[in-house]
Design a protein around this motif. Sequence first.
Motif, PDB file in Angstrom:
ATOM      1  N   GLU A 189     -12.168  -7.751  -3.153  1.00 22.16           N
ATOM      2  CA  GLU A 189     -11.564  -6.414  -3.125  1.00 22.16           C
ATOM      3  C   GLU A 189     -11.137  -6.036  -1.707  1.00 22.16           C
ATOM      4  O   GLU A 189     -10.057  -5.478  -1.493  1.00 22.16           O
ATOM      5  CB  GLU A 189     -12.552  -5.382  -3.671  1.00 22.16           C
ATOM      6  N   GLN A 190     -11.992  -6.362  -0.736  1.00 20.84           N
ATOM      7  CA  GLN A 190     -11.671  -6.047   0.654  1.00 20.84           C
ATOM      8  C   GLN A 190     -10.487  -6.881   1.154  1.00 20.84           C
ATOM      9  O   GLN A 190      -9.671  -6.386   1.931  1.00 20.84           O
ATOM     10  CB  GLN A 190     -12.907  -6.291   1.524  1.00 20.84           C
ATOM     11  N   ARG A 191     -10.379  -8.113   0.699  1.00 19.00           N
ATOM     12  CA  ARG A 191      -9.243  -8.948   1.086  1.00 19.00           C
ATOM     13  C   ARG A 191      -7.938  -8.390   0.515  1.00 19.00           C
ATOM     14  O   ARG A 191      -6.888  -8.446   1.157  1.00 19.00           O
ATOM     15  CB  ARG A 191      -9.454 -10.381   0.612  1.00 19.00           C
ATOM     16  N   SER A 192      -8.019  -7.834  -0.701  1.00 18.46           N
ATOM     17  CA  SER A 192      -6.842  -7.216  -1.306  1.00 18.46           C
ATOM     18  C   SER A 192      -6.408  -5.994  -0.495  1.00 18.46           C
ATOM     19  O   SER A 192      -5.211  -5.786  -0.240  1.00 18.46           O
ATOM     20  CB  SER A 192      -7.141  -6.820  -2.755  1.00 18.46           C
ATOM     21  N   LEU A 193      -7.387  -5.190  -0.068  1.00 14.59           N
ATOM     22  CA  LEU A 193      -7.086  -4.025   0.770  1.00 14.59           C
ATOM     23  C   LEU A 193      -6.508  -4.464   2.113  1.00 14.59           C
ATOM     24  O   LEU A 193      -5.602  -3.821   2.649  1.00 14.59           O
ATOM     25  CB  LEU A 193      -8.359  -3.204   0.992  1.00 14.59           C
ATOM     26  N   LEU A 194      -7.041  -5.554   2.643  1.00 17.68           N
ATOM     27  CA  LEU A 194      -6.553  -6.072   3.922  1.00 17.68           C
ATOM     28  C   LEU A 194      -5.083  -6.466   3.827  1.00 17.68           C
ATOM     29  O   LEU A 194      -4.293  -6.184   4.737  1.00 17.68           O
ATOM     30  CB  LEU A 194      -7.400  -7.270   4.351  1.00 17.68           C
ATOM     31  N   THR A 195      -4.703  -7.081   2.728  1.00 14.58           N
ATOM     32  CA  THR A 195      -3.307  -7.485   2.529  1.00 14.58           C
ATOM     33  C   THR A 195      -2.392  -6.252   2.523  1.00 14.58           C
ATOM     34  O   THR A 195      -1.321  -6.256   3.143  1.00 14.58           O
ATOM     35  CB  THR A 195      -3.153  -8.244   1.202  1.00 14.58           C
ATOM     36  N   GLU A 196      -2.812  -5.199   1.821  1.00 15.20           N
ATOM     37  CA  GLU A 196      -2.020  -3.961   1.789  1.00 15.20           C
ATOM     38  C   GLU A 196      -1.931  -3.335   3.168  1.00 15.20           C
ATOM     39  O   GLU A 196      -0.867  -2.837   3.571  1.00 15.20           O
ATOM     40  CB  GLU A 196      -2.652  -2.971   0.808  1.00 15.20           C
ATOM     41  N   LEU A 197      -3.042  -3.354   3.893  1.00 12.33           N
ATOM     42  CA  LEU A 197      -3.063  -2.749   5.228  1.00 12.33           C
ATOM     43  C   LEU A 197      -2.190  -3.539   6.192  1.00 12.33           C
ATOM     44  O   LEU A 197      -1.471  -2.949   7.017  1.00 12.33           O
ATOM     45  CB  LEU A 197      -4.509  -2.687   5.744  1.00 12.33           C
ATOM     46  N   GLU A 198      -2.222  -4.860   6.099  1.00 12.38           N
ATOM     47  CA  GLU A 198      -1.374  -5.689   6.956  1.00 12.38           C
ATOM     48  C   GLU A 198       0.098  -5.404   6.702  1.00 12.38           C
ATOM     49  O   GLU A 198       0.903  -5.352   7.651  1.00 12.38           O
ATOM     50  CB  GLU A 198      -1.681  -7.167   6.694  1.00 12.38           C
ATOM     51  N   GLU A 199       0.451  -5.190   5.448  1.00 11.79           N
ATOM     52  CA  GLU A 199       1.842  -4.875   5.109  1.00 11.79           C
ATOM     53  C   GLU A 199       2.250  -3.530   5.708  1.00 11.79           C
ATOM     54  O   GLU A 199       3.345  -3.387   6.255  1.00 11.79           O
ATOM     55  CB  GLU A 199       2.013  -4.857   3.589  1.00 11.79           C
ATOM     56  N   TRP A 200       1.346  -2.538   5.618  1.00 14.56           N
ATOM     57  CA  TRP A 200       1.635  -1.209   6.179  1.00 14.56           C
ATOM     58  C   TRP A 200       1.776  -1.277   7.702  1.00 14.56           C
ATOM     59  O   TRP A 200       2.683  -0.671   8.281  1.00 14.56           O
ATOM     60  CB  TRP A 200       0.521  -0.229   5.797  1.00 14.56           C
ATOM     61  N   VAL A 201       0.889  -2.023   8.351  1.00 13.70           N
ATOM     62  CA  VAL A 201       0.943  -2.166   9.811  1.00 13.70           C
ATOM     63  C   VAL A 201       2.247  -2.826  10.231  1.00 13.70           C
ATOM     64  O   VAL A 201       2.906  -2.383  11.182  1.00 13.70           O
ATOM     65  CB  VAL A 201      -0.266  -2.996  10.307  1.00 13.70           C
ATOM     66  N   ARG A 202       2.636  -3.876   9.512  1.00 17.02           N
ATOM     67  CA  ARG A 202       3.876  -4.587   9.848  1.00 17.02           C
ATOM     68  C   ARG A 202       5.093  -3.677   9.644  1.00 17.02           C
ATOM     69  O   ARG A 202       5.979  -3.598  10.506  1.00 17.02           O
ATOM     70  CB  ARG A 202       3.999  -5.832   8.972  1.00 17.02           C
ATOM     71  N   ASP A 203       5.123  -2.961   8.538  1.00 16.62           N
ATOM     72  CA  ASP A 203       6.283  -2.110   8.242  1.00 16.62           C
ATOM     73  C   ASP A 203       6.371  -0.917   9.192  1.00 16.62           C
ATOM     74  O   ASP A 203       7.466  -0.481   9.542  1.00 16.62           O
ATOM     75  CB  ASP A 203       6.201  -1.601   6.795  1.00 16.62           C
ATOM     76  N   SER A 204       5.218  -0.377   9.594  1.00 18.72           N
ATOM     77  CA  SER A 204       5.230   0.823  10.437  1.00 18.72           C
ATOM     78  C   SER A 204       5.528   0.517  11.897  1.00 18.72           C
ATOM     79  O   SER A 204       6.049   1.372  12.631  1.00 18.72           O
ATOM     80  CB  SER A 204       3.886   1.556  10.343  1.00 18.72           C
ATOM     81  N   SER A 205       5.228  -0.686  12.328  1.00 17.48           N
ATOM     82  CA  SER A 205       5.392  -0.997  13.753  1.00 17.48           C
ATOM     83  C   SER A 205       6.663  -1.761  14.080  1.00 17.48           C
ATOM     84  O   SER A 205       7.102  -1.767  15.234  1.00 17.48           O
ATOM     85  CB  SER A 205       4.181  -1.807  14.245  1.00 17.48           C
ATOM     86  N   LEU A 206       7.263  -2.419  13.080  1.00 15.35           N
ATOM     87  CA  LEU A 206       8.470  -3.199  13.339  1.00 15.35           C
ATOM     88  C   LEU A 206       9.717  -2.421  12.929  1.00 15.35           C
ATOM     89  O   LEU A 206       9.817  -1.969  11.782  1.00 15.35           O
ATOM     90  CB  LEU A 206       8.413  -4.521  12.574  1.00 15.35           C
ATOM     91  N   PRO A 207      10.654  -2.216  13.831  1.00 17.73           N
ATOM     92  CA  PRO A 207      11.889  -1.484  13.511  1.00 17.73           C
ATOM     93  C   PRO A 207      12.689  -2.187  12.424  1.00 17.73           C
ATOM     94  O   PRO A 207      12.569  -3.403  12.221  1.00 17.73           O
ATOM     95  CB  PRO A 207      12.649  -1.470  14.837  1.00 17.73           C
ATOM     96  N   SER A 208      13.495  -1.427  11.747  1.00 19.67           N
ATOM     97  CA  SER A 208      14.301  -1.978  10.659  1.00 19.67           C
ATOM     98  C   SER A 208      15.460  -2.824  11.172  1.00 19.67           C
ATOM     99  O   SER A 208      16.053  -3.599  10.435  1.00 19.67           O
ATOM    100  CB  SER A 208      14.846  -0.846   9.775  1.00 19.67           C
ATOM    101  N   THR A 209      15.796  -2.682  12.460  1.00 15.00           N
ATOM    102  CA  THR A 209      16.878  -3.480  13.041  1.00 15.00           C
ATOM    103  C   THR A 209      16.298  -4.647  13.826  1.00 15.00           C
ATOM    104  O   THR A 209      15.320  -4.489  14.551  1.00 15.00           O
ATOM    105  CB  THR A 209      17.732  -2.622  13.985  1.00 15.00           C
ATOM    106  N   GLU A 210      16.894  -5.799  13.718  1.00 13.02           N
ATOM    107  CA  GLU A 210      16.369  -6.997  14.345  1.00 13.02           C
ATOM    108  C   GLU A 210      16.593  -7.023  15.857  1.00 13.02           C
ATOM    109  O   GLU A 210      15.994  -7.832  16.555  1.00 13.02           O
ATOM    110  CB  GLU A 210      16.996  -8.236  13.718  1.00 13.02           C
ATOM    111  N   SER A 211      17.441  -6.147  16.364  1.00 16.31           N
ATOM    112  CA  SER A 211      17.764  -6.172  17.793  1.00 16.31           C
ATOM    113  C   SER A 211      16.613  -5.658  18.654  1.00 16.31           C
ATOM    114  O   SER A 211      16.540  -5.950  19.840  1.00 16.31           O
ATOM    115  CB  SER A 211      19.016  -5.331  18.063  1.00 16.31           C
TER     116      SER A 211
END
Length: 302
Positions: A70-92
Amino acid sequence: LNQSYLSNGMSRYCRVAIGAHSNPLCKVDEKFRCVVIMEEAAVDKAGSDRAFLNRFEKQRLSYLDVLNAEQRSLLTELEEWVRDSSLPSTESNQFTVKDMFVGFNEDTLPSLVLHISKLGPSSKNVLEKCKQALLSIATPDAVWRVFMSQLSPDEAESSFREYSHQVHHGLLNMLTSAQEEVELLRADGSADEADWVNSASGTKHLVLTFSSVLQIDLAELFTGSQFNAKIHKLWAHKSERQLIKHAEQFLQDPSSNLLVLQCHGVSDAEHILLAQFTLDRLWVHAEKAPCVKHMCIVVHLP
């Protein structure tokens, strides 16, 4: 796990050493086991001492290894949120996760999920509390960038709103706000779920600031406030014993209710975790102190 013993008849002996002191023939029980816990970096440094390393069976343990399904499943969701929130939508743009969250490393998310899970909230609340904790160490400019990140507009607005509700405008305001929150937690009976509040309503905090050590006069800051502060600097301590002595003096002093330990984010980096562990261990027993005690570690980032 130590596997090197000397047997003589029904007795078993082991060489035991602590620092410069050693006993080459220390009699030990047949069931005696010695487990040495070391940071991976320390093991690399000890690579030249093959006699020490070869004495033990070696196991590598990370926070990820102790998470359940269960904790690994939560970790996967959290990693996705961290990646989406910190990386800009533009590749530049060249921003990374570390540009958003101060001190982020490979153990940050697994250890956070494990810690929050132990406090007892439901899976959904664990995820939300993890996000709140991460936003508390986010840099202000990175929080503004969430609107240009890969998060949905609603999620970006929610993250920005959560950050805005946290107290980021001064140490004294933060401590005062924390006292008000403790009263609310006591009123609804949920103070036991807050790991930063002890049984005597004392609080502990770790504060990250970009303010220079030379720019802040903490003694003047607390003048006239509800806090009578004892202020120490980590770099001025020559040993762990000296830090413990100062903390114990603070706990026994009926006229002081706040201990502040200032740390330099670069020169004190390798000692901050030990200092935090030392103060945490003493703070747990602060209910025996003559008055409510609060402890705060202030880390001055470069």
